[in-house]
Motif scaffolding. Structure first.
Motif: not given
Lengths: 452, 463
Positions: B438-440, B451-452, B456-457, B462-463
């Motif tokens: 989760r990214v907040i 920033l978001f 996310m990038d 890594f996925s």
């Protein structure tokens, strides 16, 4: 010689164990979920006797049944036969009685009934136990989850009305018999009081009819455990005394002098009363007295013999379409017109009916039965010694008739020996019967020597 | 990868009934709890209750059996909220209790929540002991003549409401016109009694508690509020709308204009009202909660302590303080604990606190909210192989620098306000129930899209 104590037993009629370390909530729930899975989603009747562990086990049973998606009908504290009648009459998927019957209070057990209200037979039981061992349960999800309903009145009424439809109730009521009762503070406590007073208009003198109290005596109703009933009958001048086991399937009877009748004679009297009214043959187990053969002969009926165990007797009764049956030694009377199960209420009704019809006291009725001397004993045996023991007995006693369907029964004209292993414990049980008391004693001593 | 349908942790036992959570788990866990709790000399009962989920019937039976078998008397309160159970534990001096109910999870879920002698959730040390007993499966079953007895009590809600009436000025709060979405949960029972016995006029929707049908997800957030509750507010001329999860420990709300309030604003709103009156100055929240809470706390001389996400971390953070030091604890899911009903997540108390605030300020809810500075939060999720998580967190530390770092739950980085950039932070953590990252990130003022996006990038790489 040390013998292992069997504190948990997966056995003939269900699963029995000492509460606490052995019969645990988790085990009870798993078994109940296996049962719910086996009988399928639908109504399952659950009742219990008065053991202190009954409530704890009850909730574990309800948990397992709900988890399997069953609807639980909780009938509360009731005799086992009442539960069986109700299962069959209401077309439930099955039933569970929480009772260790005549076993001591530290035990409890689950008895499983199929949709006909019968003890699950050997093959049904095998499937059920397999499901349990494999943990292959149905797991209901929230949307299919059912609830618990309670039904505390209807089962008893249904049962008693069925029992009493086969006797002359008015004739019994008019006599206003004075009756002693010892219900061992068991499941029969309140129902039996109602049965004898409300339904049969008896003047009741009762002891041990408080379901909240512990068992005041050895739970199995036998002549040697019923001193209090004998005393009650003598002191209050009763016409007859009745004693039940904690789940109300077994019956013992005291005559008007307080003497406790041999259970085989009780069965004989019930068979006599029944055969006088209805056509059909009789089924009893191998250990039951020859007095049954004599009574059946008086009515010109046949007697079929089976291995010991209620299920065996019931299965044979169904096959033979018998009108009555039972197991003499343990006080079980089975009357299928009500339900294929041991039922103390049928016994009470038949005996009171016989007294009302004949106008005779119990001593007189029992006195007219053919007289036999019966002796029974048991010893623990070492694992593995059983076959040799049986062979030795068979070699020592040469008999014209030998029945090996349950242990060894050796039959001569006028007397017999029956030696068998208990279904639940490593115990050798032996019984002898003879028309002659001296011969019975002699046989008994000889058999005991072999077994020791 | 599928969602894990059974969670056994320090918080207790939770899962999808019949598909992960089975009767066997219930029996074993409740037997472990019965073993864990001392048998009180007073024979005070263990208190249990449940939310209306149908599967709760099955769980209840297993819980009762296991507690009786371990020698405890059991008091069954029936269908009640978790706070009512906690209240009864206090009142009766019980050794503890079990709340059966899966709170904000969907209807197919259920759970056991364990409460100790002080009516609080178990501390990590206690929960560890309970888990050890569960895993060893060595339970203290008592002999047949020492088994516990079961009793029932349906007056627990009344006793709870009586104490609530003493804590709040019901006379003053009764006048509010409020719509409530009960999510077919226990709040329905409480609010109906408040209407009947205390003269409130809450307008209830989704108030049926048959346990089988749930109108919608009971998640306490603005999205759920928008489904049915928010559109009703203006037509009914209500002054506020509240939504409770199934066991009514969490709350979400809508303004008098029918606007769903961001779930992030509920805790700051409550803190704004409670802090001036509270004895303590410490506010406990988690690492993912809005920075507005710091700003509100600062206005009232309060200090914010951030703990890892999850109830257990909040419990442990609370236990580090003396009673009276903590003003309140809560998070962005609408779960708030108050000093005045100590250490209980209680949605009903949250609601009354907000009503009390409206009464005190003599302002509509939307006007109060308008006084708060704007914070903008962006949230994202990325499924990720579990093995790569440590590597991801280390690379984030290398990539994003210059702020204050907190690694107690994933990675949180805080940057203070500068000449060129407003105050901002991010929190990257792994979900408890799924292999999802989760990214907040949040910024005071406009949304921190740059920033978001770079976060996310980075995570996706890594996925």
């Amino acid at each position: 010689m040390s013998v292992r104590e069997h504190k948990l037993k997966v056995g003939v009629s269900g699963v029995r164990g000492v509460v606490g370390e052995f019969l645990t909530p988790a085990l009870t729930t798993a078994l109940s979920q296996a049962f719910g899975t086996y009988v399928g989603r639908g109504r399952v009747i659950v009742g219990r006797d008065t053991r202190p562990s009954g409530e704890m086990i009850l909730h574990a049973v309800r948990c397992g049944l709900l988890a399997a998606g069953c609807e639980v009908v909780d009938v509360g504290i009731l005799p086992t036969p009442t539960i069986q009648v109700y299962v069959a009459a209401t077309k439930a998927q099955g039933g569970i009685a929480i009772t260790a019957s005549h076993n001591p209070p530290e035990y409890n057990a689950l008895k499983f009934f199929n949709a006909q209200g019968l003890f699950c037979n050997t093959y049904e039981r095998g499937e059920l136990i397999d499901l349990w061992h494999q943990s292959s349960f149905h797991h209901a999800q929230n949307a299919e989850m059912r609830g618990v309903t309670t039904e505390l009145v209807a089962p008893k009424k249904l049962h008693f009305e069925r029992v009493l439809s086969h006797v002359d109730v008015e004739r019994i009521r008019r006599r206003r018999f004075r009756v002693g009762l010892d219900a061992v503070n068991g499941a029969g406590s309140l129902p039996s009081v109602e049965f004898l007073t409300e339904y049969l208009n008896c003047e009741l003198h009762a002891i041990a009819v408080d379901p909240a109290k512990p068992f005041p005596r050895v739970a199995e109703p036998r002549p040697d455990t019923l001193g209090d009933l004998s005393k009650l009958v003598r002191e209050t001048g009763c016409d007859i005394g009745f004693a039940q086991d904690p789940d109300g399937d077994r019956l013992a009877v005291a005559d008007e002098t307080g003497r406790v009748l041999d259970n085989d004679d009780v069965l004989a009297l019930a068979v006599d009363a029944c055969l006088a009214r209805l056509p059909g043959d009789v089924v009893v187990n191998l250990t039951t007295s020859s007095v049954i053969d004599d009574i059946a002969a008086r009515h010109n009926r046949r007697v079929f013999r089976t291995p010991v165990g209620e299920a065996n007797v019931v299965e044979r009764m169904q096959r033979a379409k018998a009108v009555i049956g039972g197991e003499g030694s343990n006080g079980g009377i089975i009357f299928p017109a009500v339900q294929y199960c041991r039922d103390s209420y049928n016994g009470m009704a038949f005996l009171l009916d016989l007294m009302a019809a004949s106008g005779e006291p119990v001593t007189k009725l029992a006195g007219r039965l053919p007289q036999y001397t019966r002796m029974a004993g048991s010893v623990a045996y070492q694992h593995g010694r059983l076959a040799a023991l049986m062979q030795a007995v068979e070699d020592a006693f040469i008999a014209p008739h030998v029945d090996r369907s349950d242990g060894l029964k050796l039959i001569w004209p006028g007397h017999w020996i029956h030696v068998r292993s208990s279904n639940t414990e490593p115990i050798l049980r032996f019984a002898v019967e003879s028309t002659s008391e001296a011969e019975a004693r002699a046989l008994f001593e000889r058999v005991k020597e072999f077994a020791a | 990868m599928s969602t894990r349908a059974l969670r056994i942790s320090h918080v207790g036992l939770r899962g999808i009934v019949g598909n992960g959570l089975t009767a066997a788990h219930i029996l074993d866990f409740a037997s472990a709890f019965g073993t864990f709790l001392d048998l009180p000399a007073t024979r005070a009962p263990v208190v249990i209750g449940r939310d209306p989920r149908l599967s709760g019937l099955m769980l209840r039976e297993g819980v009762i059996s296991a507690l009786l078998a371990t020698g405890h008397d059991v008091l069954d309160l029936g269908v009640v909220s978790t706070p009512v159970i906690q209240h009864a534990i206090h009142r009766l001096g019980s050794p503890g209790g079990i709340s059966i109910g899966a709170s904000h999870n969907e209807g197919s879920w259920n759970a056991l929540k364990f409460l100790g002698r002080d009516a609080a959730y178990l501390s990590t040390a206690q929960a560890t002991e309970l888990l050890d007993i569960y895993h060893l499966r060595k339970f203290r079953f008592v002999p047949f003549n020492e088994l516990g007895a079961l009793s029932r009590d349906n007056t627990a809600i009344d006793a709870y409401l009586a104490d609530l009436a003493a804590a709040f000025d019901f006379e003053r709060l009764r006048k509010f016109r409020v719509v409530v979405d009960c999510c077919n949960g226990t709040s329905s029972l409480l609010l109906q009694r408040l209407n009947e016995q205390y003269g409130f006029s809450f307008i209830l929707i989704n108030a049926a508690t048959d346990g089988r049908h749930f109108a919608h997800s009971p998640a306490t957030n603005a999205r759920t509020v928008a489904l049915q509750l928010a559109p009703l507010i203006q037509p009914l001329q209500a002054q506020a709308g509240f939504l409770f999860d199934v066991d009514s420990d969490r709350v979400a709300l809508a303004t008098e204009q029918g606007e769903p309030v961001s779930e992030e604003l509920v805790f700051p709103l409550v803190a704004d009202h409670c802090l001036p009156q509270a004895e303590g100055r410490v506010v406990i929240t988690n690492l993912s909660t809005t920075g507005l809470i710091e700003e509100i706390a600062a206005r009232h001389g309060g200090r914010v302590l951030r703990a890892p996400v999850g109830r257990q971390a909040a419990i442990d953070a609370l236990s580090a303080f003396r009673p009276g030091q903590v003003a309140l604890a809560g998070e962005g899911t609408g779960a708030i604990m108050f000093a005045r009903f100590p250490y209980i997540y209680d949605g009903i108390v949250s609601m009354f606190t907000i009503l009390e605030m409206l009464a005190a300020r003599q302002q509509p809810l939307s006007a109060i909210l308008a006084t708060y500075p704007r914070y903008s939060m962006l949230k994202g999720e990325v499924p990720l192989a579990t093995t790569r998580i440590p590597e991801l967190l280390m690379s984030l530390q290398e990539e994003f620098t210059g702020g204050t770092m907190d690694m107690s739950d994933g990675l949180r980085m805080d940057w203070p306000q500068t000449m060129t950039q407003p105050q901002r932070w991010f929190h990257v953590r792994v979900a408890q129930t799924e292999p999802i990252v989760r990214v907040i990130c949040e910024q005071r003022g406009a949304p921190p899209h740059d920033l978001f996006q770079s976060l996310m990038d980075h995570v996706r790489s890594f996925s």
